[in-house]
Motif scaffolding. Structure first.
Motif, PDB file in Angstrom:
ATOM      1  N   VAL A  59     -82.039 -33.844 -55.155  1.00  0.00           N
ATOM      2  CA  VAL A  59     -81.492 -35.197 -55.599  1.00  0.00           C
ATOM      3  C   VAL A  59     -81.088 -35.225 -54.185  1.00  0.00           C
ATOM      4  CG1 VAL A  59     -78.988 -35.132 -55.447  1.00  0.00           C
ATOM      5  CG2 VAL A  59     -80.535 -33.594 -57.268  1.00  0.00           C
ATOM      6  N   GLU A  60     -80.809 -34.606 -52.756  1.00  0.00           N
ATOM      7  CA  GLU A  60     -80.955 -34.704 -51.225  1.00  0.00           C
ATOM      8  C   GLU A  60     -82.463 -35.687 -51.229  1.00  0.00           C
ATOM      9  OE1 GLU A  60     -80.100 -31.604 -49.589  1.00  0.00           O
ATOM     10  OE2 GLU A  60     -78.433 -31.136 -49.008  1.00  0.00           O
ATOM     11  N   ALA A  61     -82.895 -35.540 -51.499  1.00  0.00           N
ATOM     12  CA  ALA A  61     -84.023 -35.741 -50.937  1.00  0.00           C
ATOM     13  C   ALA A  61     -84.115 -37.973 -51.337  1.00  0.00           C
ATOM     14  CB  ALA A  61     -85.786 -35.471 -50.799  1.00  0.00           C
TER      15      ALA A  61
ATOM     16  N   GLY B 170     -86.513 -36.812 -36.957  1.00  0.00           N
ATOM     17  CA  GLY B 170     -86.786 -37.112 -37.693  1.00  0.00           C
ATOM     18  C   GLY B 170     -87.080 -36.136 -38.805  1.00  0.00           C
ATOM     19  N   LYS B 171     -88.028 -36.807 -40.018  1.00  0.00           N
ATOM     20  CA  LYS B 171     -88.514 -35.647 -41.015  1.00  0.00           C
ATOM     21  C   LYS B 171     -89.109 -34.877 -40.867  1.00  0.00           C
ATOM     22  CE  LYS B 171     -90.083 -37.372 -45.872  1.00  0.00           C
ATOM     23  NZ  LYS B 171     -91.057 -38.572 -46.304  1.00  0.00           N
ATOM     24  N   MET B 172     -88.901 -34.050 -41.654  1.00  0.00           N
ATOM     25  CA  MET B 172     -89.931 -32.638 -41.564  1.00  0.00           C
ATOM     26  C   MET B 172     -90.982 -33.175 -42.723  1.00  0.00           C
ATOM     27  SD  MET B 172     -89.823 -31.093 -39.217  1.00  0.00           S
ATOM     28  CE  MET B 172     -91.011 -29.808 -38.271  1.00  0.00           C
ATOM     29  N   ASP B 173     -89.976 -32.473 -44.066  1.00  0.00           N
ATOM     30  CA  ASP B 173     -90.838 -32.548 -45.098  1.00  0.00           C
ATOM     31  C   ASP B 173     -89.963 -33.571 -46.414  1.00  0.00           C
ATOM     32  OD1 ASP B 173     -89.006 -30.660 -45.922  1.00  0.00           O
ATOM     33  OD2 ASP B 173     -90.034 -29.301 -45.848  1.00  0.00           O
ATOM     34  N   GLU B 174     -89.881 -33.317 -48.184  1.00  0.00           N
ATOM     35  CA  GLU B 174     -89.239 -34.069 -48.314  1.00  0.00           C
ATOM     36  C   GLU B 174     -87.495 -33.254 -48.826  1.00  0.00           C
ATOM     37  OE1 GLU B 174     -89.905 -36.919 -49.798  1.00  0.00           O
ATOM     38  OE2 GLU B 174     -91.958 -36.823 -49.281  1.00  0.00           O
ATOM     39  N   GLU B 175     -87.479 -32.657 -48.050  1.00  0.00           N
ATOM     40  CA  GLU B 175     -85.758 -31.976 -48.712  1.00  0.00           C
ATOM     41  C   GLU B 175     -85.011 -32.220 -46.502  1.00  0.00           C
ATOM     42  OE1 GLU B 175     -86.475 -28.863 -51.174  1.00  0.00           O
ATOM     43  OE2 GLU B 175     -87.096 -29.846 -52.378  1.00  0.00           O
ATOM     44  N   SER B 176     -86.027 -31.834 -45.820  1.00  0.00           N
ATOM     45  CA  SER B 176     -84.974 -31.428 -44.713  1.00  0.00           C
ATOM     46  C   SER B 176     -85.536 -32.180 -43.094  1.00  0.00           C
ATOM     47  CB  SER B 176     -86.290 -30.232 -44.113  1.00  0.00           C
ATOM     48  OG  SER B 176     -87.014 -30.331 -43.781  1.00  0.00           O
ATOM     49  N   ALA B 177     -84.845 -32.745 -42.418  1.00  0.00           N
ATOM     50  CA  ALA B 177     -85.486 -33.210 -41.599  1.00  0.00           C
ATOM     51  C   ALA B 177     -84.821 -32.520 -40.053  1.00  0.00           C
ATOM     52  CB  ALA B 177     -84.086 -34.589 -41.417  1.00  0.00           C
ATOM     53  N   ARG B 178     -84.445 -32.678 -39.119  1.00  0.00           N
ATOM     54  CA  ARG B 178     -84.834 -31.869 -37.820  1.00  0.00           C
ATOM     55  C   ARG B 178     -84.630 -32.522 -35.971  1.00  0.00           C
ATOM     56  NH1 ARG B 178     -89.201 -27.426 -36.748  1.00  0.00           N
ATOM     57  NH2 ARG B 178     -87.315 -25.915 -38.561  1.00  0.00           N
ATOM     58  N   ILE B 179     -83.649 -32.273 -35.963  1.00  0.00           N
ATOM     59  CA  ILE B 179     -83.140 -32.952 -33.948  1.00  0.00           C
ATOM     60  C   ILE B 179     -83.913 -31.574 -33.171  1.00  0.00           C
ATOM     61  CG2 ILE B 179     -81.368 -33.845 -32.343  1.00  0.00           C
ATOM     62  CD1 ILE B 179     -79.727 -34.139 -35.111  1.00  0.00           C
ATOM     63  N   VAL B 180     -84.558 -31.992 -32.537  1.00  0.00           N
ATOM     64  CA  VAL B 180     -85.508 -31.088 -31.367  1.00  0.00           C
ATOM     65  C   VAL B 180     -84.713 -31.615 -30.057  1.00  0.00           C
ATOM     66  CG1 VAL B 180     -86.967 -29.778 -30.310  1.00  0.00           C
ATOM     67  CG2 VAL B 180     -87.332 -30.466 -32.882  1.00  0.00           C
ATOM     68  N   LEU B 181     -83.931 -31.203 -29.129  1.00  0.00           N
ATOM     69  CA  LEU B 181     -83.170 -31.613 -27.879  1.00  0.00           C
ATOM     70  C   LEU B 181     -83.960 -30.145 -27.104  1.00  0.00           C
ATOM     71  CD1 LEU B 181     -79.702 -30.733 -29.038  1.00  0.00           C
ATOM     72  CD2 LEU B 181     -80.792 -32.749 -28.597  1.00  0.00           C
ATOM     73  N   THR B 182     -85.420 -30.520 -26.641  1.00  0.00           N
ATOM     74  CA  THR B 182     -85.717 -29.910 -25.345  1.00  0.00           C
ATOM     75  C   THR B 182     -84.854 -29.942 -23.815  1.00  0.00           C
ATOM     76  OG1 THR B 182     -88.069 -31.028 -25.880  1.00  0.00           O
ATOM     77  CG2 THR B 182     -88.266 -30.037 -24.098  1.00  0.00           C
TER      78      THR B 182
END
Length: 418
Positions: free
Chosen positions: A39-41, A110-122
């Motif tokens: 559902v989330e995807a 951005g997107k990681m897979d159909e059900e997750s995303a990610r923010i990466v702060l270097t």
């Protein structure tokens, strides 16, 4: 210091309608998945606004969502990074609104897979989130994620990394049940893994004129090549990724090996500082780079996992031995043969750079038992190459020439009893 952030928040509701139109346009253009397995995807969160304020002692990030997001935070060392994991999310705000500043020297999302995303702060040094919370927008039109970062010492950061609990379920899932497989591969079929470089949070290079992302270019070429290869009797090709999702370098190798691929072809379209350089290049693996250009390119490509917020994992000793001692000489010889076949196909048909067969320590080419090449189709940093890379007819031509190269390679292997 955060006054501007509060003021900017008041305009978030006005931007929401516009952002939803942006999302609809993206979906129509197939830049975001139109369907998913949950559902989330199917109905991803919409991050429609963002802002960042602060200095090199304390920095605040605020991201506006259409509804309340679940999130988790983790810390990674070498280099220091903060990773914020989210459910499936469409990012609809301009990139400039979350340009790195203050404590952050690079921000990716951005997107990681159909059900997750990610923010990466270097980060520019050891940093922790003094505040990480979701709160309702005062207008009642959504929620916002507030991240307050502050500088800490190295010992405190090391303790954060050491004491946190983090199980990377995405990696485990994608390397088991979610591995794609060629359709209807019969005994004796020649199986080929076609790898579209980058994806998801790892956008790759950006076009000099159109600002097209490399991950889109490589996926379009990968699909064209796979379709063309599958028209040949006895050849079954499959994609390592079928849409805009992130795969680690080790996942790409594992997918090829677990599907018993006889070839692995990784497609890329990078950028160079020298804008006048254009043309295709074929790379094979080696523990020593053939030249500085190859070394620099391999170094950038090998940072893909770091960009996506993956922890650095030491390679097993046997893999290190393969890279350092070239114990997989037979596989490497086959890889070189494939590279030469590709360049023979391109001769007088496709422009190439000087010395078009080069080598370096690309991690994505490290499968010990699968002949592998990395093909730079062209450079998005060159305006003429960029035009070709976005041309559908050109994709078809490249796919045909690569198919001819694979057929010649296969015939030679079969003739030698392979």
């Amino acid at each position: 210091m955060f006054k501007r952030a509060r003021i900017a928040a008041k305009s978030a509701a006005r931007r929401s309608t516009f952002a939803r139109r942006v999302l609809a346009a993206l979906l129509a253009a197939s830049l975001l998945p139109a369907a998913a397995s949950s559902v989330e995807a199917r109905d991803p969160l919409l991050a429609y606004g963002a802002r960042i304020v602060g200095d090199d002692a304390r920095t605040r990030i605020v991201i506006d969502f259409d509804r309340e997001p679940r999130f988790s935070v983790h810390y990674i060392a070498n280099p220091e990074r903060i990773v914020v994991d989210l459910p499936a999310t469409a990012f609809g705000f301009p990139a400039k609104d979350l340009a790195a500043r203050g404590l952050f020297k690079d921000i990716r999302y951005g997107k990681m897979d159909e059900e997750s995303a990610r923010i990466v702060l270097t980060t520019a040094g050891p940093v922790k989130l003094a505040l990480a919370k979701v709160q309702a927008d005062e207008t009642g039109n959504g929620h916002r994620l507030v991240l307050d970062a502050e500088m800490i010492d190295k010992k405190a950061f090391a303790e954060l990394v050491k004491t946190q609990s983090w199980s990377d379920r995405t990696e485990a899932a994608q390397t088991t049940s979610a591995i794609p497989a060629p359709q209807k591969a019969a005994p004796g079929d020649f199986v080929i893994a076609v790898d579209a470089g980058h994806g998801g949070i790892d956008t790759g290079a950006i076009g000099v004129d159109t600002k097209t992302e490399e991950k889109q270019v490589t996926l379009a070429f990968a699909k064209a090549l796979t379709d063309r290869l599958n028209k040949e009797p006895g050849i079954k090709a499959f994609l390592t990724r079928e849409d805009d999702e992130f795969l680690s370098l080790s996942q790409r190798v594992l997918i090829a090996r677990q599907n018993h691929a006889g070839l692995f072809i990784s497609l890329h379209a990078d950028t160079l500082k020298q804008k006048d350089i254009r043309g295709a290049t074929v790379y094979t693996i080696s523990d020593k780079a053939s030249d500085k250009l190859a070394a620099d390119l391999a170094e950038r490509e090998n940072l893909s996992d770091q960009i996506a917020g993956k922890e650095t994992v030491a390679e097993p000793p046997e893999v290190a031995d393969i890279l350092l001692d070239l114990t997989r000489r037979e596989t490497q010889a086959f890889s070189i043969s494939l590279a030469e076949s590709v360049l023979n196909s391109f001769k007088d048909q496709v422009g190439t750079i000087n010395n078009p067969h080069r080598h370096a320590g690309f991690r994505v080419l490290q499968a010990p038992d699968v002949p592998s090449i990395l093909l730079e189709i062209g450079f998005l940093s060159n305006a003429e190459d960029e035009k070709l890379l976005l041309d559908e007819a050109w994709r078809g031509k490249i796919a045909g020439l690569l198919t001819d190269a694979v057929k010649r390679y296969r015939a030679a292997v079969m003739a030698n009893g392979g």
